[in-house]
Design a protein around this motif. Structure first.
Motif, PDB file in Angstrom:
ATOM      1  N   THR A  53       0.824  -1.015  -0.032  1.00 23.47           N
ATOM      2  CA  THR A  53      -0.098   0.083   0.064  1.00 23.47           C
ATOM      3  C   THR A  53       0.971   1.101   0.161  1.00 23.47           C
ATOM      4  O   THR A  53       2.031   1.305   0.455  1.00 23.47           O
ATOM      5  CB  THR A  53      -0.991  -0.016   1.317  1.00 23.47           C
ATOM      6  OG1 THR A  53      -0.123  -0.003   2.281  1.00 23.47           O
ATOM      7  CG2 THR A  53      -1.769  -1.219   1.171  1.00 23.47           C
ATOM      8  N   HIS A 110       1.132   6.747   3.960  1.00 18.50           N
ATOM      9  CA  HIS A 110       0.706   7.971   4.097  1.00 18.50           C
ATOM     10  C   HIS A 110       1.646   8.749   5.099  1.00 18.50           C
ATOM     11  O   HIS A 110       1.323  10.098   5.351  1.00 18.50           O
ATOM     12  CB  HIS A 110      -1.060   7.992   4.769  1.00 18.50           C
ATOM     13  CG  HIS A 110      -1.720   7.349   3.961  1.00 18.50           C
ATOM     14  ND1 HIS A 110      -1.804   7.383   2.623  1.00 18.50           N
ATOM     15  CD2 HIS A 110      -2.803   6.342   4.235  1.00 18.50           C
ATOM     16  CE1 HIS A 110      -2.956   6.616   2.072  1.00 18.50           C
ATOM     17  NE2 HIS A 110      -3.191   5.957   2.964  1.00 18.50           N
ATOM     18  N   ASP A 169      -2.574   3.681  -9.422  1.00 17.44           N
ATOM     19  CA  ASP A 169      -2.620   3.269  -8.085  1.00 17.44           C
ATOM     20  C   ASP A 169      -2.496   4.287  -6.910  1.00 17.44           C
ATOM     21  O   ASP A 169      -3.009   4.255  -5.914  1.00 17.44           O
ATOM     22  CB  ASP A 169      -1.381   2.360  -7.701  1.00 17.44           C
ATOM     23  CG  ASP A 169      -1.509   1.038  -8.715  1.00 17.44           C
ATOM     24  OD1 ASP A 169      -2.740   0.831  -9.070  1.00 17.44           O
ATOM     25  OD2 ASP A 169      -0.783   0.045  -8.668  1.00 17.44           O
ATOM     26  N   ILE A 206      -5.582   6.401  -6.547  1.00 12.38           N
ATOM     27  CA  ILE A 206      -6.697   5.644  -5.906  1.00 12.38           C
ATOM     28  C   ILE A 206      -6.238   5.650  -4.197  1.00 12.38           C
ATOM     29  O   ILE A 206      -7.399   5.794  -3.749  1.00 12.38           O
ATOM     30  CB  ILE A 206      -6.800   3.980  -6.546  1.00 12.38           C
ATOM     31  CG1 ILE A 206      -7.317   4.032  -7.789  1.00 12.38           C
ATOM     32  CG2 ILE A 206      -7.464   3.216  -5.415  1.00 12.38           C
ATOM     33  CD1 ILE A 206      -6.870   2.434  -8.312  1.00 12.38           C
ATOM     34  N   ALA A 207      -5.017   5.533  -3.942  1.00  8.15           N
ATOM     35  CA  ALA A 207      -4.614   5.558  -2.498  1.00  8.15           C
ATOM     36  C   ALA A 207      -5.096   6.924  -1.682  1.00  8.15           C
ATOM     37  O   ALA A 207      -5.570   7.074  -0.872  1.00  8.15           O
ATOM     38  CB  ALA A 207      -3.421   4.962  -2.448  1.00  8.15           C
ATOM     39  N   LYS A 264      -7.050   9.306  -3.216  1.00  7.76           N
ATOM     40  CA  LYS A 264      -8.507   9.618  -3.053  1.00  7.76           C
ATOM     41  C   LYS A 264      -9.213   8.931  -1.831  1.00  7.76           C
ATOM     42  O   LYS A 264      -9.942   9.435  -1.203  1.00  7.76           O
ATOM     43  CB  LYS A 264      -9.345   8.954  -4.585  1.00  7.76           C
ATOM     44  CG  LYS A 264      -8.936  10.004  -5.683  1.00  7.76           C
ATOM     45  CD  LYS A 264      -9.693   9.220  -7.053  1.00  7.76           C
ATOM     46  CE  LYS A 264      -9.485  10.038  -8.198  1.00  7.76           C
ATOM     47  NZ  LYS A 264      -9.875   9.390  -9.011  1.00  7.76           N
ATOM     48  N   ASN A 265      -8.731   7.658  -1.274  1.00  7.14           N
ATOM     49  CA  ASN A 265      -9.123   7.086  -0.291  1.00  7.14           C
ATOM     50  C   ASN A 265      -8.588   7.850   0.939  1.00  7.14           C
ATOM     51  O   ASN A 265      -9.391   8.109   2.052  1.00  7.14           O
ATOM     52  CB  ASN A 265      -8.615   5.575  -0.224  1.00  7.14           C
ATOM     53  CG  ASN A 265      -9.136   4.869   1.003  1.00  7.14           C
ATOM     54  OD1 ASN A 265     -10.341   4.720   1.304  1.00  7.14           O
ATOM     55  ND2 ASN A 265      -8.262   4.332   1.849  1.00  7.14           N
ATOM     56  N   ASN A 266      -7.567   8.233   1.142  1.00 12.06           N
ATOM     57  CA  ASN A 266      -7.053   9.025   2.349  1.00 12.06           C
ATOM     58  C   ASN A 266      -7.513  10.368   2.492  1.00 12.06           C
ATOM     59  O   ASN A 266      -7.655  10.845   3.528  1.00 12.06           O
ATOM     60  CB  ASN A 266      -5.477   8.898   2.230  1.00 12.06           C
ATOM     61  CG  ASN A 266      -4.651   9.656   3.239  1.00 12.06           C
ATOM     62  OD1 ASN A 266      -5.097   9.545   4.316  1.00 12.06           O
ATOM     63  ND2 ASN A 266      -3.591  10.282   3.006  1.00 12.06           N
ATOM     64  N   SER A 320     -10.371  11.325   1.232  1.00 13.18           N
ATOM     65  CA  SER A 320     -11.891  11.315   1.196  1.00 13.18           C
ATOM     66  C   SER A 320     -12.730  12.480   1.955  1.00 13.18           C
ATOM     67  O   SER A 320     -13.903  12.927   1.335  1.00 13.18           O
ATOM     68  CB  SER A 320     -12.508  10.131   1.005  1.00 13.18           C
ATOM     69  OG  SER A 320     -12.349   9.551   2.555  1.00 13.18           O
TER      70      SER A 320
END
Length: 300
Positions: free
Chosen positions: A16, A19, A70, A73-74, A76-78, A80
């Protein structure tokens, strides 16, 4: 016996994007984040630096770039929870359409991420057997296998010497040409290992390290892209806006240093690069080689 330090991952391993932002405190202090400010993160990765900016002052906005799907995507999740304060754009920063006097700050965290090195299928590392890929943007056609198996010996030696600072570049290139084609990262790393004198095979770093760095830089045209960013980005800053670049090897840092110094649009704020303190290095070893340089727009 192979000496390529090949590893295998557990079946449930799922790499992953981290962050944990390198030099996060120094970035926020250096950019002097303002309320209602608009900031450009040209390498959003997992979104660590962008999150710090968004949390540092109210109503800040981020335009978040990355060429790696990738990564977006990561991110956008972090990020959001910040809603429409963040705009995501899939783009190499060299190809981004900069608009004059737009941003209060611009950041770039250069180089390869831990995610790329730890994800076997991306082919960045010789620690795991994988196809020779190394593309940050998998939409592009050129990959590491194409270069290794089809470029001539002189071109390969130049890549290893100029981009990897590998002084045994000619020996390595000669052996590669004599033994190709290569299909995997570990095959290539083993060939490189046996092309150097025996005393270098078991040193502090793996003998393929510099050649792999050079190959990755060539695949992604990293240094030229950085030069283009440094040419375009200053004009996209508002007057007094800051640009902060984190580099991880001397080739990048040299380009940033001279570009800042020679720019008519920038005033250098860091005569020497900012580096990580021991406390950060102990929790995030990747920060050990990081160098941060900051400059301010002086556009009138």
């Amino acid at each position: 016996m192979p000496i390529t330090n090949q590893s295998s991952q557990p079946s449930n391993f799922e790499p992953t994007f981290s962050h944990i932002p390198v030099l996060g405190k120094e970035i926020i202090t250096g950019l002097n984040i303002q309320e209602n400010g608009h900031y450009l993160d040209t390498t959003v990765g997992g979104g660590g630096h962008s999150r710090l900016i968004l949390e540092s002052a109210s109503n800040t906005q981020i335009t978040a770039l990355d060429q790696d799907e990738d990564a977006l995507i990561a991110a956008k999740n972090n990020l959001s929870g910040f809603g429409n304060r963040v705009e995501f754009v899939r783009s190499n920063f060299a190809e981004y359409n900069f608009t004059a006097n737009t941003f209060d700050g611009i950041i770039a965290d250069l180089g390869v991420s831990s995610y790329h090195l730890d994800n076997p299928e991306r082919g960045f590392s010789f620690r795991y057997e994988a196809d020779l890929d190394m593309r940050m943007d998998r939409r592009q056609s050129l990959n590491a296998g194409e270069i290794i198996n089809h470029w001539d010996e002189i071109e390969l030696a130049d890549i290893f010497y100029k981009y990897g600072e590998e002084r045994l570049s000619r020996r390595i290139a000669k052996r590669i040409v004599e033994n190709r084609p290569f299909n995997t990262t570990t095959q290539l790393a083993e060939a490189i290992s046996y092309s150097v004198p025996r005393k270098y095979r078991y040193g502090r770093i793996h003998p393929a390290t510099r050649a792999f760095q050079g190959l990755r830089i060539a695949v992604n045209n990293e240094l030229k892209s950085l030069e283009i960013l440094l040419e375009k980005a200053p004009l996209a800053l508002v007057e007094g806006g800051k640009i902060a670049i984190i580099s991880f090897h001397s080739l990048e840092d040299r380009i940033v240093k001279h570009s800042f110094k020679d720019s008519q649009w920038l005033k250098v704020l860091t005569k020497k690069p900012i580096t990580a303190q021991e406390e950060e290095i102990s929790t995030n070893p990747r920060s050990r080689s990081a160098k941060l340089r900051i400059a301010e727009s002086v556009i009138s």
